[in-house]
Design a protein around this motif. Sequence first.
Motif, PDB file in Angstrom:
ATOM      1  N   VAL A 146     -18.990  13.339   5.247  1.00 57.00           N
ATOM      2  CA  VAL A 146     -18.319  12.244   4.538  1.00 57.00           C
ATOM      3  C   VAL A 146     -19.074  11.966   3.246  1.00 57.00           C
ATOM      4  O   VAL A 146     -20.223  11.533   3.259  1.00 57.00           O
ATOM      5  N   ARG A 147     -18.406  12.263   2.132  1.00 55.00           N
ATOM      6  CA  ARG A 147     -19.055  12.094   0.827  1.00 55.00           C
ATOM      7  C   ARG A 147     -18.724  10.730   0.242  1.00 55.00           C
ATOM      8  O   ARG A 147     -17.644  10.195   0.464  1.00 55.00           O
ATOM      9  N   LEU A 148     -19.643  10.214  -0.548  1.00 54.89           N
ATOM     10  CA  LEU A 148     -19.452   8.902  -1.180  1.00 54.89           C
ATOM     11  C   LEU A 148     -19.016   9.073  -2.635  1.00 54.89           C
ATOM     12  O   LEU A 148     -19.359  10.054  -3.286  1.00 54.89           O
ATOM     13  N   GLU A 149     -18.305   8.100  -3.113  1.00 50.77           N
ATOM     14  CA  GLU A 149     -17.914   8.066  -4.524  1.00 50.77           C
ATOM     15  C   GLU A 149     -19.144   7.756  -5.396  1.00 50.77           C
ATOM     16  O   GLU A 149     -20.141   7.237  -4.894  1.00 50.77           O
ATOM     17  N   PRO A 150     -19.053   8.023  -6.709  1.00 48.51           N
ATOM     18  CA  PRO A 150     -20.158   7.625  -7.603  1.00 48.51           C
ATOM     19  C   PRO A 150     -20.400   6.121  -7.521  1.00 48.51           C
ATOM     20  O   PRO A 150     -19.471   5.362  -7.226  1.00 48.51           O
ATOM     21  N   ASP A 151     -21.615   5.702  -7.799  1.00 52.54           N
ATOM     22  CA  ASP A 151     -22.005   4.288  -7.848  1.00 52.54           C
ATOM     23  C   ASP A 151     -22.137   3.627  -6.474  1.00 52.54           C
ATOM     24  O   ASP A 151     -22.410   2.441  -6.401  1.00 52.54           O
ATOM     25  N   TRP A 152     -21.906   4.380  -5.421  1.00 56.76           N
ATOM     26  CA  TRP A 152     -22.138   3.811  -4.091  1.00 56.76           C
ATOM     27  C   TRP A 152     -23.629   3.863  -3.747  1.00 56.76           C
ATOM     28  O   TRP A 152     -24.348   4.759  -4.182  1.00 56.76           O
ATOM     29  N   ALA A 153     -24.080   2.878  -2.967  1.00 56.81           N
ATOM     30  CA  ALA A 153     -25.451   2.891  -2.453  1.00 56.81           C
ATOM     31  C   ALA A 153     -25.446   2.103  -1.148  1.00 56.81           C
ATOM     32  O   ALA A 153     -25.232   0.895  -1.139  1.00 56.81           O
ATOM     33  N   LEU A 154     -25.654   2.834  -0.054  1.00 58.80           N
ATOM     34  CA  LEU A 154     -25.595   2.226   1.285  1.00 58.80           C
ATOM     35  C   LEU A 154     -26.960   2.307   1.959  1.00 58.80           C
ATOM     36  O   LEU A 154     -27.853   3.003   1.492  1.00 58.80           O
ATOM     37  N   GLN A 155     -27.082   1.546   3.062  1.00 60.20           N
ATOM     38  CA  GLN A 155     -28.250   1.730   3.920  1.00 60.20           C
ATOM     39  C   GLN A 155     -27.816   1.697   5.376  1.00 60.20           C
ATOM     40  O   GLN A 155     -26.687   1.333   5.711  1.00 60.20           O
ATOM     41  N   ASP A 156     -28.788   2.092   6.211  1.00 62.98           N
ATOM     42  CA  ASP A 156     -28.562   2.137   7.650  1.00 62.98           C
ATOM     43  C   ASP A 156     -29.287   0.941   8.282  1.00 62.98           C
ATOM     44  O   ASP A 156     -30.515   0.848   8.212  1.00 62.98           O
ATOM     45  N   PRO A 157     -28.570   0.019   8.935  1.00 64.43           N
ATOM     46  CA  PRO A 157     -29.233  -1.170   9.496  1.00 64.43           C
ATOM     47  C   PRO A 157     -30.272  -0.807  10.567  1.00 64.43           C
ATOM     48  O   PRO A 157     -31.213  -1.576  10.793  1.00 64.43           O
ATOM     49  N   GLU A 158     -30.116   0.348  11.176  1.00 63.95           N
ATOM     50  CA  GLU A 158     -31.117   0.767  12.167  1.00 63.95           C
ATOM     51  C   GLU A 158     -32.488   0.932  11.522  1.00 63.95           C
ATOM     52  O   GLU A 158     -33.513   0.778  12.180  1.00 63.95           O
ATOM     53  N   ASP A 159     -32.498   1.266  10.214  1.00 67.56           N
ATOM     54  CA  ASP A 159     -33.790   1.400   9.526  1.00 67.56           C
ATOM     55  C   ASP A 159     -34.545   0.072   9.493  1.00 67.56           C
ATOM     56  O   ASP A 159     -35.773   0.057   9.485  1.00 67.56           O
TER      57      ASP A 159
END
Lengths: 569, 569
Positions: free
Chosen positions: B52-65
């Motif tokens: 699953v690829r993200l669009e430009p300008d996206w920035a996510l994190q993983d809450p498990e981290d």
Amino acid sequence: MASTYAVGIDFGTESGRAVLVDVANGNELASSVYTYENGVIDERLPAPDDDVRLEPDWALQDPEDYLRTFRVAVPSVLERSGVDPSNVIGIGIDFTACTMLPTTADGTPLSTLPEYRRRPHAWVKLWKHHAAQPEADRINAVAVERREAWLPRYGGKISSEWFFSKALQILDEDPDLYDAADRLIEAADWVVWQLTGVETRNNCTAGYKAIWSKRDGFPPDAYFAALDPRFERVVEDKMSRRISVVGERAGRLSEIAAGWTGLRAGTAVAVANVDAHVSVPAATVTQPGTMVAIMGTSICHMVLGDRAATVEGMCGVVEDGIIPGLFGFEAGQSGVGDIFAWFADHAVPPEYHEAAAAEGVDVHTILEREAAALRPGESGLLALDWWNGNRSVLVDVDLTGLLVGGTLATKAPEVYRSLIEATAFGTRAIIDAFDTNGVAVDEIVACGGLPERNRLLMQIYADVTGREFRVAATSQTPALGSAMFGAVAAGADEGGYDGIIEAASRMARLGGERYVPAPAHRAIYDELYQEYRTLHDYFGRGTNDVMKRLKSIRTRALSDAVPSGIADG
Amino acid sequence: MASTYAVGIDFGTESGRAVLVDVANGNELASSVYTYENGVIDERLPAPDDDVRLEPDWALQDPEDYLRTFRVAVPSVLERSGVDPSNVIGIGIDFTACTMLPTTADGTPLSTLPEYRRRPHAWVKLWKHHAAQPEADRINAVAVERREAWLPRYGGKISSEWFFSKALQILDEDPDLYDAADRLIEAADWVVWQLTGVETRNNCTAGYKAIWSKRDGFPPDAYFAALDPRFERVVEDKMSRRISVVGERAGRLSEIAAGWTGLRAGTAVAVANVDAHVSVPAATVTQPGTMVAIMGTSICHMVLGDRAATVEGMCGVVEDGIIPGLFGFEAGQSGVGDIFAWFADHAVPPEYHEAAAAEGVDVHTILEREAAALRPGESGLLALDWWNGNRSVLVDVDLTGLLVGGTLATKAPEVYRSLIEATAFGTRAIIDAFDTNGVAVDEIVACGGLPERNRLLMQIYADVTGREFRVAATSQTPALGSAMFGAVAAGADEGGYDGIIEAASRMARLGGERYVPAPAHRAIYDELYQEYRTLHDYFGRGTNDVMKRLKSIRTRALSDAVPSGIADG
């Protein structure tokens, strides 16, 4: 009739070059370069007087180096070509300008006389001698005050590089030496004098560098007196009001000079010329409508017109100054290749230098390749090309470079391309100034060092100016042009030509390259050029003189000795 | 009574850091960093969903981290310090903001549920997720249209980084997932929820990132309805109108969380905070008059005031948002250390990199040393520090960097210094905006990564702003601030403090450095600042929107697919 040949000698900044060409078609049979033994003298006089140090901004030369060029380079082209000297019908020379020297009445340079040789003002002042700025300022201020009629011909300002700035500096700083100089003369005319024994003064340097015109002659004596009473009779006493027109024969080769060169005594010698201006016919241009752009560290722009015109910020217009019968207009950009060289040396990170080293090319090759992959407008950058001031159309050495549009994603090839584009916008501004004052520029012929090396640059210039660019076939346009004038000095009777237009039609050629504006690029560059003009006028025409104030703050910071240290408690 | 301790946990962009400090004096006994396993997710989702690829300008994190940070870093500081968990009285956390996520009613992140995990909107949206710009534009346009009273509190514009921009993007792009989200919550509050089992919403993120104020609450439902009818009840349905004030106790550590951390169940847990804002008391500042400048890749400026004020282009003002009882003002510069890093990476020639390698230092050290040898004004350069846009006071991401004054003699350290100066002028513009609106800035305390590394920069900031700069003693101000709030959550009865002002007076300290404006430097910088302001207003306030037009030309150039090739015949 046997083939005839002509020799052209181009006196540059570091060396002199002789070429021997076929008069029938301009083909170059041999070329030879003599590198001046004493080069550019800018720190101390040559040995044994090398304890004499020069002030900053001085740049001198040794006239003996010019004679050595005759003695070394001319015999060399004869030998290499195998041409019989009796078939060499004419000699032409061109020179940097204004490059001038003081001599005795018989043409002996004062720098060769024991009593003067330790005095810096006795030596040749090279074109880039910039220490006469106070004199240039005075010359301009007094001219404005007196509303001198000649000022508009020079874009409203003359340069510290020019003849009277340099002459006045001699008078200011070494009046005895000024008195001892029977003659003050362009080096171009001096070398012709050495070849022929005849003192002539060419109308090209007189017109472009010494405020002379065919219609008005030199400025009035009263003007010179207003500069300094001792300067009133500088033209009468040290120069001449008899001016020779380029394309004329100055004289014939003397026995002595025949001995130096290996050429036949009596060979026709052309009136001297300037390197840039002699390139115009060598680039095939002898009629109005085509600009010649001599593109190197800076750009010199030449256009011919059939009537006088006042063009904002041009360097000069001289009737008959380039091609007899036409007005020769000159404009210039003071930094072009120099800006790219500055950028490559001072603002390009290691990865590009490493890539260049790995491929065995120079860093410009890498930058050009990456810049060529960008589309017009893609960099998001716009620059003002004033890293070395602005010569035309603003005529202001205190303007400086500007770059706008930087982001954290900006890369070196993008900046490189924006600098090329900025210099192209500068050329377009000059073309616009000619165009709006009735001097047509329909197409452009480029010569000089840049066009051969940088195809991207040529395409950008075509796209930005909306003009087709072609390139002169020879890379030695000045020397070819001089040889052409040598053939004209000989005339048709002696196997040459009776005029430079005919000589150009036979001896000059264009290369095959043709850079045609791409319509899609033009549209974007038209938009960018409007942005350039807005910034050009805002920073260049007094709305915001921040560039000058930064320079003056800099000068003050250096002289006030404000400490640079960090204070902490 | 035995010594007591507090744990502060600072959730950053790439990692989470725990520190364990002595409540009596703020001394740090141990520190531990957990680098997030999934870091910043900006190209594709983590495995096994990495198709699953993200669009430009996206920035996510993983809450498990974030939970792994609790499980790894907190036990580590206990072990390293040897402190008995029974003596740890409080825990505080701070977070980047706005960093938000959708959860179920019990706080389970949708990204952890098999049915949602392949949907990008199920994941945490990190502060620097910039894909909600269309939503931010709508939020601003509708607010202007409706003359929303809250707009001036945020300098007239809210950011794509903020809570409702991100929430609205979920609704726009994945309405089913929006429906499935029982809660939309700041990650700061979510981790406190995980520690305590209690859902709270802190007033710092609510106030600075979610348009909430103590007096007016959230914007009216009618406003949200005007954005999208389905968005009308976002606050009721997905958030809460009950807002907790920083300095309060959110709850106590649950048994489960005690198991993760090794801390005692029942340990006081503070209401969540924001990394920048929690740094203010950790930098000793709890009263009006002193600005805290958190200086790193960007600068965050915090000032306290005793009454509300409208300051042009500030990021926000929140009553009780930093220190209870005071108004906390925030402003910012979007590019500072980032600009210097860009310059070092993209515009510094090999010689400086080679010198750095030879000395075993980084290139900034070399550049700083050479720049420090220059006097103010000596470079002749002036820059606008907008390589990453302008956050305050112009609030315009489309502004770009500008450099004026370049000559063929310009060297990299001169440009480096002019960039430092430009960012200092940007800080002065912000101080001026506060000052002229009655929010006093008498002196400045710096913290963050830059002040320790760059003494020249600190001196230039003092000289340019005319304010004394001091530096916080700790390099971990956010974590220390969080620990201080942990001690306040415990309260005096449990060995902590009853208020953050008292905690700051005991636990926070300044370092010994003191950067005092040098009068001779100030005079020159006053002149240069006037030049900066003129260019700032010319390019930033609409007189010449060339920067925006260059961006739009760039966008067009890229989308029109204008060929870049060179045409020739």
